[in-house]
Each structure stands twice: as C-alpha cells, then as structure tokens.
Enzyme design. Structure first.
Site, short mmCIF file in Angstrom:
data_model
loop_
_atom_site.label_atom_id
_atom_site.label_comp_id
_atom_site.label_asym_id
_atom_site.label_seq_id
_atom_site.Cartn_x
_atom_site.Cartn_y
_atom_site.Cartn_z
N CYS A 53 51.67 33.62 76.77
CA CYS A 53 50.70 34.72 76.80
C CYS A 53 50.64 35.39 75.43
O CYS A 53 51.60 35.39 74.66
CB CYS A 53 51.11 35.75 77.84
SG CYS A 53 51.07 35.16 79.53
N GLU A 55 50.61 38.54 74.72
CA GLU A 55 51.53 39.68 74.60
C GLU A 55 52.91 39.22 74.18
O GLU A 55 53.53 39.81 73.29
CB GLU A 55 51.61 40.43 75.93
CG GLU A 55 50.29 40.99 76.40
CD GLU A 55 49.49 40.04 77.30
OE1 GLU A 55 48.74 40.55 78.14
OE2 GLU A 55 49.61 38.80 77.17
#
Length: 127
Positions: A53, A55
């Site tokens: 991901c 993030e």
C-alpha cells in the site's frame, strides 16, 4: 505545510502507482515532525498478499531515513477519497497514535481524521 499542499503531493505521486490489476492508483504523502515529506504509491502484485500500500511505502521510506515521528498523512486515489486499510492503520499506529489522516475526493473537499479514531483499540505489545 498545510493540508492542501500535502494532499497535492499525494495526488501528484499517485500517477507513479503500479496498479495493473485493479486500476486503483493511490498516492500517500507523509509529513514528519522534522518537516520532511516522504511519499509512497501502491505497488500491486499478481499474488495480492504481496501488494504494498502507498501508506506503508511512505512509512518505510521515512523510517529508512531515520524518521520516527510523524505529523500528518495525506492520501489521494484515482477514485477520490481513500482511507487506509487495516494493516496500514496498525503500521501507522506503531509510530504515531495522534497522526492526522487527510483524504478527500479532491483538494477542495478534504476530510481530516485522528488515527486513533480510525483504529480504536489498536493492538499493542506495550504495557
């Protein structure tokens, strides 16, 4: 740096995402307490569990440069507002329970959340 500026960075970097399976491009911009910004994008894999991901990519970059204190995370996606997944929430919580998470359909419609609200009762090994 204000929320719109940080969101713009996330929005710009999302174009670098590798999302051949879902077409869902995500960009993240992580502002540290020192004022530096680290970016990340989602990197998909045919083995979906191996997908990274945006993030967590930004966190890994920051940590690899010695950063441990984070202030704000902005997330932009190819479909508008995007919240961090559960794994990302837990990874972020490891470093900063008071982190501000910003997302929205565009820079004029941003929402801001405290990470502790997004992951109540987070797992912890600390007493």
């Amino acid at each position: 740096m204000n929320e719109k500026e940080l969101y713009r960075i996330a929005n710009d970097v999302k174009e670098n995402a590798y999302a051949p399976y879902s077409g869902f491009q995500v960009g993240a911009a992580l502002l540290t307490q020192s004022g530096k910004v680290y970016t990340g994008v989602n990197v998909e894999n045919a083995s979906f569990g191996a997908t990274l991901c945006a993030e967590r990519g930004a966190v890994a970059k920051a940590v690899s440069e010695g950063e441990r204190k984070f202030r704000t995370l902005a997330i932009a996606s190819s479909v508008g507002e995007a919240m961090p997944c559960g794994i990302c929430r837990q990874v972020l919580m490891e470093f900063e329970p008071d982190l501000r998470v910003i997302t929205g359909k565009d820079e004029d419609h941003l929402k801001s959340y405290p990470l502790s609200e997004l992951l109540p009762g987070a797992f912890s090994l600390q007493k």
